[in-house]
Design a protein around this motif. Structure first.
Motif, PDB file in Angstrom:
ATOM      1  N   LEU A 158      29.928  86.938  25.168  1.00 26.16           N
ATOM      2  CA  LEU A 158      31.300  86.266  25.785  1.00 26.16           C
ATOM      3  C   LEU A 158      30.911  84.873  25.955  1.00 26.16           C
ATOM      4  O   LEU A 158      31.866  84.067  25.564  1.00 26.16           O
ATOM      5  CB  LEU A 158      31.651  86.761  26.894  1.00 26.16           C
ATOM      6  CG  LEU A 158      32.143  88.168  26.983  1.00 26.16           C
ATOM      7  CD1 LEU A 158      32.318  89.169  28.251  1.00 26.16           C
ATOM      8  CD2 LEU A 158      33.609  88.042  26.090  1.00 26.16           C
ATOM      9  N   SER A 162      32.892  81.656  23.838  1.00 25.52           N
ATOM     10  CA  SER A 162      33.712  80.674  24.667  1.00 25.52           C
ATOM     11  C   SER A 162      33.221  79.395  24.381  1.00 25.52           C
ATOM     12  O   SER A 162      33.840  78.422  24.380  1.00 25.52           O
ATOM     13  CB  SER A 162      33.594  81.210  26.186  1.00 25.52           C
ATOM     14  OG  SER A 162      33.893  82.439  26.356  1.00 25.52           O
ATOM     15  N   GLU A 191      40.555  85.321  30.811  1.00 25.17           N
ATOM     16  CA  GLU A 191      41.077  86.856  30.853  1.00 25.17           C
ATOM     17  C   GLU A 191      40.164  87.483  30.067  1.00 25.17           C
ATOM     18  O   GLU A 191      39.608  88.823  30.392  1.00 25.17           O
ATOM     19  CB  GLU A 191      42.185  87.131  30.108  1.00 25.17           C
ATOM     20  CG  GLU A 191      43.501  86.323  30.790  1.00 25.17           C
ATOM     21  CD  GLU A 191      44.711  86.550  29.994  1.00 25.17           C
ATOM     22  OE1 GLU A 191      44.747  86.989  28.797  1.00 25.17           O
ATOM     23  OE2 GLU A 191      45.711  86.228  30.760  1.00 25.17           O
ATOM     24  N   SER A 192      39.089  86.883  29.148  1.00 27.61           N
ATOM     25  CA  SER A 192      38.183  87.935  28.466  1.00 27.61           C
ATOM     26  C   SER A 192      36.893  88.016  29.289  1.00 27.61           C
ATOM     27  O   SER A 192      36.226  88.722  28.876  1.00 27.61           O
ATOM     28  CB  SER A 192      37.689  87.094  27.096  1.00 27.61           C
ATOM     29  OG  SER A 192      37.134  85.964  27.531  1.00 27.61           O
ATOM     30  N   HIS A 193      36.830  87.337  30.255  1.00 31.13           N
ATOM     31  CA  HIS A 193      35.551  87.443  31.063  1.00 31.13           C
ATOM     32  C   HIS A 193      35.790  88.179  32.360  1.00 31.13           C
ATOM     33  O   HIS A 193      35.127  88.162  33.216  1.00 31.13           O
ATOM     34  CB  HIS A 193      35.139  85.795  31.343  1.00 31.13           C
ATOM     35  CG  HIS A 193      34.453  85.259  30.287  1.00 31.13           C
ATOM     36  ND1 HIS A 193      33.147  84.717  30.544  1.00 31.13           N
ATOM     37  CD2 HIS A 193      34.873  84.526  29.179  1.00 31.13           C
ATOM     38  CE1 HIS A 193      32.908  84.146  29.351  1.00 31.13           C
ATOM     39  NE2 HIS A 193      33.985  83.982  28.708  1.00 31.13           N
TER      40      HIS A 193
END
Length: 510
Positions: A158, A162, A191-193
């Protein structure tokens, strides 16, 4: 990615010093490179006419991509740069050249000014890759067996993805369109984290036997502090853009003078405590079938400047501990109207009808304070939250009647992955295994609580062991602190001290 690897000197890559992803990584990468070289020299015609997919199977290609990310020169270059800290005042847009001549109202609506939006976004575009690169390098230095854990590996990916996304975006943010595109990129990354903390907790639960407790604490302390700074910078750029957009599109001029990005200059703790308490009571009801009331007293009209999302996280964690301990101690002591499994009334305490479900009561100083001592219809004494405002800080005390913390556990409560919740394999019978996973068929992780963990709002009711250490880091980030006093056999008092950050905007470094 595979072709890029051949353009670099990958035959003798540098291995980070210390007990990092050790020589097995070098052997692994060398075998991939050797295989690649042998295949590519077999035929010059094949080299020029065959696509990359024909050289590698899917698993081999994935292996190459992992090696490339590990030896990405760009990550190293950014990680070697110095972090450029910024004061909270500057991040708010109040430290911009010329703002000192504006009146207080103009500063309050500065979030709607495009020039300030651009300043913050440009800083984020320059600074975030450096901080992400440092997190990537720190994760690479974990012991190899820890780095290959699927949860830790997912967190690593992640951060790497990023980093790649931000560095691939245009360096110059010149106008409104550039700003909107960059803010949209950051919003997707943030949001992905959302699940990073649950993944870290699960990963280190599974790997804690491979690292010393002190090394785990040092790594996680540094990572979480860095994560807080990264999210603050990113979310400030996102929030400023959204507030400006709302101001531009709104037909009614209603500027939010008290909200600047992610900072609320007139935050009322009593309101936030009430919201968090209702959420925690719902989790408690799902897991135990009942929950205690929450009584808010003291200086309930207090307002101060703070970051609401930080205080929300802190309050959810502390209230979860308090209500859970209260309900479990009620069941243990026989004062609960439900049996220990929470699935029916106890003959000793038949429940009364409750009209409106959970109760969160705000008690003013002149009101009847006896409400803080009365048990509810389920036999649970209330959790008492007291607010006090001093000259330079706001103190919130959370008091429960949950039996306190045993002497043998007290010294470990701030250790990562320490939890008093039994996992699915804990059993009083001999010969049972001792898996570290907190999930289990008969555990408290069911339905809504597991979904809450995935949503990232404070996590499940208990069991991950990250609540107290993370809460203390969040409290200390802006100069505050958290202390816990246990009266074994009775309950706990948690003192949360929060600095009035509006008085030290020039000093707080992000």
């Amino acid at each position: 990615m595979g072709l890029r690897l051949t353009e670099r000197n990958t035959i003798t890559p540098s291995i980070p010093a210390g007990p990092s992803w050790n020589n097995s990584t070098l052997v692994q990468s060398s075998s991939v490179v050797t295989s690649m070289a042998l295949r590519s020299t077999g035929s010059s015609l094949a080299t020029t006419t065959t696509t990359k997919r024909e050289f590698f199977t899917n698993s081999e290609q994935k292996e190459v991509e992992d090696v490339v990310s590990f030896y990405d020169d760009k990550v190293t270059q950014y990680a070697n740069q110095e972090i450029q800290t910024v004061t909270l005042k500057t991040l708010l847009g109040l430290g911009r050249s010329g703002s000192s001549s504006h009146d207080q109202h103009q500063q309050g609506v500065a979030a709607g000014d495009l020039a300030i939006n651009l300043d913050v976004a440009r800083y984020a575009r320059k600074e975030l890759p450096v901080r992400l690169a440092r997190l990537i390098k720190a994760t690479q230095k974990l012991p190899f067996i820890v780095g290959t854990n699927p949860y830790i590996k997912r967190v690593y990916k992640l951060y790497y993805d990023s980093f790649q996304s931000i560095t691939a975006s245009p360096e110059e943010i010149r106008d409104k369109d550039d700003l909107d595109r960059f803010a949209a990129l950051l919003k997707g990354l943030v949001e992905s984290h959302a699940d990073v903390v649950p993944m870290l907790s699960q990963g280190f639960l599974e790997c804690k036997k491979y690292m010393a407790k002190e090394d785990i604490k040092r790594f996680l302390d540094d990572m979480i502090r860095a994560r807080i700074g990264i999210r603050l910078i990113a979310e400030q750029a996102i929030s400023l853009r959204e507030q400006r957009h709302e101001h531009e599109t709104s037909s009614v001029e209603t500027p939010h003078d008290d909200i600047v990005g992610v900072v609320h200059t007139e935050l009322r703790p009593a309101d936030l405590i009430k919201t968090c308490a209702s959420f925690v009571q719902e989790l408690c009801d799902v897991n135990y079938g009942s929950s205690p009331e929450v009584v808010i007293n003291g200086q309930t009209d207090t307002t101060f400047t703070y970051v609401p999302v930080h205080l929300e996280y802190i309050l959810c964690e502390l209230l979860k501990n308090a209500v859970r301990a209260t309900v479990e101690h009620s069941q243990k002591m026989g004062r609960s109207a439900l049996n220990p499994h929470g699935n029916g009334p106890d003959r000793h305490h038949p429940p009364t009808n409750r009209e409106s479900g959970n109760s969160v009561v705000i008690v003013n100083q002149d009101d009847d304070q006896d409400v803080t001592k009365r048990p509810n219809e389920f036999g649970h004494p209330p959790v008492e939250v007291t607010i006090a405002q001093g000259d330079h800080e706001v103190t919130i005390r959370i008091r429960d009647h949950g039996g306190g913390i045993s002497r043998e556990d007290f010294d470990a409560i701030f250790d990562y992955s320490f939890t008093t919740v039994k996992n699915e394999n804990d059993s009083s019978s001999e010969g049972s295994s001792s898996d570290d996973s907190p999930y289990g068929v008969d555990s408290i992780f069911k339905g809504v609580s597991r979904l809450a963990m995935q949503a990232g709002l404070g996590g499940p009711i208990a069991g991950l062991g990250f609540g107290l250490p993370l809460t203390r880091i969040y409290a200390q980030y802006f100069g505050g602190d958290m202390h816990l006093v246990s009266l074994q056999g009775y309950g706990c008092d948690v003192f949360l001290k929060l600095k009035q950050i509006d008085e030290s905007l020039d000093d707080l470094q992000i």
